[in-house]
Design a protein around this motif. Structure first.
Motif, PDB file in Angstrom:
ATOM      1  N   GLN A  22       0.886  -1.217   0.040  1.00  0.00           N
ATOM      2  CA  GLN A  22       0.109  -0.038  -0.150  1.00  0.00           C
ATOM      3  C   GLN A  22       0.689   1.327   0.153  1.00  0.00           C
ATOM      4  O   GLN A  22       0.354   2.469  -0.155  1.00  0.00           O
ATOM      5  CB  GLN A  22      -0.852   0.019   1.375  1.00  0.00           C
ATOM      6  N   PHE A 123      -2.048  -9.424   2.318  1.00  0.00           N
ATOM      7  CA  PHE A 123      -2.795  -9.360   1.273  1.00  0.00           C
ATOM      8  C   PHE A 123      -2.194  -9.737  -0.070  1.00  0.00           C
ATOM      9  O   PHE A 123      -3.079 -10.126  -0.912  1.00  0.00           O
ATOM     10  CB  PHE A 123      -3.636  -7.957   0.969  1.00  0.00           C
ATOM     11  N   ASN A 167      -1.721 -11.144   8.005  1.00  0.00           N
ATOM     12  CA  ASN A 167      -2.753  -9.907   8.213  1.00  0.00           C
ATOM     13  C   ASN A 167      -4.153 -10.430   7.972  1.00  0.00           C
ATOM     14  O   ASN A 167      -4.190 -11.259   6.690  1.00  0.00           O
ATOM     15  CB  ASN A 167      -2.402  -8.950   7.380  1.00  0.00           C
ATOM     16  N   GLU A 168      -4.983 -10.655   8.664  1.00  0.00           N
ATOM     17  CA  GLU A 168      -6.334 -10.741   8.660  1.00  0.00           C
ATOM     18  C   GLU A 168      -6.794 -12.215   7.866  1.00  0.00           C
ATOM     19  O   GLU A 168      -7.049 -12.455   6.628  1.00  0.00           O
ATOM     20  CB  GLU A 168      -7.072  -9.688   7.863  1.00  0.00           C
ATOM     21  N   TRP A 311     -18.519   2.092   5.815  1.00  0.00           N
ATOM     22  CA  TRP A 311     -18.566   1.412   6.974  1.00  0.00           C
ATOM     23  C   TRP A 311     -19.212   2.081   8.378  1.00  0.00           C
ATOM     24  O   TRP A 311     -19.036   3.382   8.380  1.00  0.00           O
ATOM     25  CB  TRP A 311     -17.025   0.897   7.669  1.00  0.00           C
ATOM     26  N   GLU A 382      -5.662   2.249  -0.979  1.00  0.00           N
ATOM     27  CA  GLU A 382      -6.601   1.378  -0.287  1.00  0.00           C
ATOM     28  C   GLU A 382      -7.107   0.303  -1.252  1.00  0.00           C
ATOM     29  O   GLU A 382      -8.281   0.528  -1.637  1.00  0.00           O
ATOM     30  CB  GLU A 382      -7.572   2.222   0.415  1.00  0.00           C
ATOM     31  N   TRP A 383      -6.414  -0.491  -1.434  1.00  0.00           N
ATOM     32  CA  TRP A 383      -6.866  -1.625  -2.410  1.00  0.00           C
ATOM     33  C   TRP A 383      -7.745  -1.351  -3.650  1.00  0.00           C
ATOM     34  O   TRP A 383      -7.555  -0.369  -4.380  1.00  0.00           O
ATOM     35  CB  TRP A 383      -7.322  -2.674  -1.356  1.00  0.00           C
ATOM     36  N   PHE A 391      -6.867   7.444   4.800  1.00  0.00           N
ATOM     37  CA  PHE A 391      -6.822   6.982   6.184  1.00  0.00           C
ATOM     38  C   PHE A 391      -5.625   7.473   7.149  1.00  0.00           C
ATOM     39  O   PHE A 391      -5.487   7.293   8.191  1.00  0.00           O
ATOM     40  CB  PHE A 391      -6.394   5.479   6.053  1.00  0.00           C
TER      41      PHE A 391
HETATM   42  C1  FCB Z   1      -7.760  -3.518   6.519  1.00  0.00           C
HETATM   43  C2  FCB Z   1      -6.583  -3.940   5.808  1.00  0.00           C
HETATM   44  C3  FCB Z   1      -5.568  -2.710   5.548  1.00  0.00           C
HETATM   45  C4  FCB Z   1      -6.500  -1.322   5.174  1.00  0.00           C
HETATM   46  C5  FCB Z   1      -7.420  -1.224   6.165  1.00  0.00           C
HETATM   47  C6  FCB Z   1      -8.445   0.071   5.807  1.00  0.00           C
HETATM   48  O1  FCB Z   1      -8.850  -4.781   6.491  1.00  0.00           O
HETATM   49  O2  FCB Z   1      -5.603  -4.814   6.735  1.00  0.00           O
HETATM   50  O3  FCB Z   1      -4.666  -3.131   4.754  1.00  0.00           O
HETATM   51  O4  FCB Z   1      -6.898  -1.661   3.915  1.00  0.00           O
HETATM   52  O5  FCB Z   1      -8.378  -2.512   6.287  1.00  0.00           O
END
Ligand code: FCB
Length: 433
Positions: A22, A123, A167-168, A311, A382-383, A391
């Motif tokens: 990012q 990601f 991550n996630e 959101w 942001e993807w 952000f």
């Molecule tokens: C999360 C991601 C991060 C960013 C935020 C807004 O899910 O880990 O990379 O995009 O959201």
């Protein structure tokens, strides 16, 4: 009336988070870079990624400036990630220059007294791995991931204070393999299960590799523990959908860590070697709450206050998540992401403080929360939304790449400096002239 005080524990860690893809720029061996090119071939209205990442924030070359700004905010810990595709542009080829560059970057944090929380997968995948099935091909991916983790641990491990394996691990399976909103844009329950299991295995293997070499280094995961509600409170289908989603995308991972087994719908209760106990601390990424309408997620309903991401603004959900996770998996917690896409700095400050209040409330209940990392240090890519979402505590002018601390960043700096904040008392009408 005295203003209400939100004082944090003396050793509470204040930080910021980011991810390699990012911010760095020109990660051309990544699967995302390829998808962005593919998307350009579609008519604009049908593109699923708004724009290519390109040079991003050019953080690869401007990290000194970014870390100097982080220091000026008073950041005590920063969370970058390393890009697998930069270190392994091909499956068996290690780019030593890239590794050396990452060393310089981590040293630049260390020199400023900023602790490093390094994430190994955020990601993206190397293109060579994605084109062979990515997360749905565990047989290919796991040994390759292990080799990459070994390399990072060997060359950068001495500079790392905290590790995040992935991550996630629940978000890519959900967003990329079930919800079709991220590459490879699939909506297949079977691929969702496969990808999720691969992430659990990646986590546990990375955990073991790191611990073998650095037994005392804390190793965690950055988990997006979703706050979920049935869309219609009393509708049995919405309640069932909420419970199923909660089980699959929130609870099963931590139950796997507790008992070493993978329960339905991700498995049949079988053991995953190395999973049991593979977690020293829990990183929680929290942004919002959302609904389930039967089996389908619904981001918000009319009347909800939403951010620019769409959101829901729901600080209370963080308090509830902290309580739940500490019951499910009693370990120290660090908030590894929390922040807001907005251009309104008073909204950013309100978001920040309202979430800190909930953390403060959970701390007062005795929950062991060790730190808070704001997403994100700077504006970034942001993807699928590209550069449209801001952000950052630090703003970036993408034409000139000039950085500028925002009012929200100044506020965060004061909070760190005071190790908390006070809520101004409401104006007292009678005392006014
Ligand atoms: C999360 C991601 C991060 C960013 C935020 C807004 O899910 O880990 O990379 O995009 O959201």
């Amino acid at each position: 009336m005295n203003p209400k005080q939100y004082a944090f524990p003396p050793d509470f860690l204040w930080g910021t988070a980011a991810s390699a893809y990012q911010v760095e720029g020109h990660n051309r061996h990544s699967d995302w870079a390829r998808w962005e090119m593919e998307e350009r071939k579609r008519p604009p209205a049908r593109r699923r990624i708004r724009e290519p990442c390109g040079r991003a924030c050019d953080h690869w070359n401007r990290f000194e400036e970014d870390y100097e700004l982080a220091r000026s905010i008073g950041v005590q810990v920063h969370r970058p990630s390393v890009e697998w595709s930069r270190i392994y542009p091909r499956e068996k080829l290690v780019d030593r220059e890239a590794l050396a560059h990452y060393r310089t970057m981590l040293q630049a944090l260390q020199r400023r007294g900023i602790k490093v929380m390094l994430c190994l997968n955020h990601f993206t995948l190397p293109l060579w791995a994605a084109s062979r099935g990515g997360y749905t091909n565990a047989k290919m991916l796991l040994p390759a991931f292990e080799a990459y983790v070994e390399t990072v641990v060997q060359y950068l491990g001495d500079l790392v204070d905290y590790w995040l394996t992935v991550n996630e691990p629940n978000v890519i399976p959900t967003a990329a393999y079930l919800g079709a909103v991220m590459p490879p844009f699939k909506s297949s329950p079977l691929s969702f299960v496969k990808a999720f299991r691969t992430f659990m295995a990646m986590h546990s293997r990375a955990y073991r590799i790191i611990k073998e070499r650095f037994p005392r280094s804390p190793v965690g995961v950055a988990y997006s523990y979703f706050h979920l509600q049935p869309l219609r409170q009393h509708n049995p289908l919405d309640r069932a959908g909420r419970n199923l989603a909660h089980l699959a995308i929130n609870r099963r991972f931590f139950q796997g860590i507790a008992g070493g087994r993978i329960g339905p719908p991700l498995g049949l209760g079988e053991r995953m070697p190395g999973l049991e106990g593979a977690l020293d601390f829990i990183g929680i990424n929290y942004y919002s709450t959302s609904y389930m309408k039967g089996l389908f997620p619904v981001e918000s309903k009319p009347g909800d206050l939403v951010t620019e991401m769409g959101w829901i603004y729901y600080p209370r959900g963080l308090y509830e998540v902290l309580h739940e996770i500490s019951r499910l998996s009693p370990r120290p917690i660090i908030i590894t992401e929390n922040g807001i896409a907005t251009t309104d700095e008073s909204f950013r400050i309100r978001y920040l403080e309202d979430h800190l209040k909930e953390i403060h409330r959970a701390l007062a209940d005795g929950i062991e929360i060790r730190g808070y990392m704001h997403w994100s240090l700077t504006d970034n890519f942001e993807w699928q939304h590209g550069y449209s979402k801001r952000f950052g505590l630090i703003g970036i002018d993408y034409a000139t790449l000039e950085r500028k601390l925002k009012t929200g960043g100044q506020r965060y700096a004061r909070i760190i400096g005071d190790n908390g904040f006070a809520e101004p008392a409401p104006p007292d009408k009678e005392q006014r002239p």
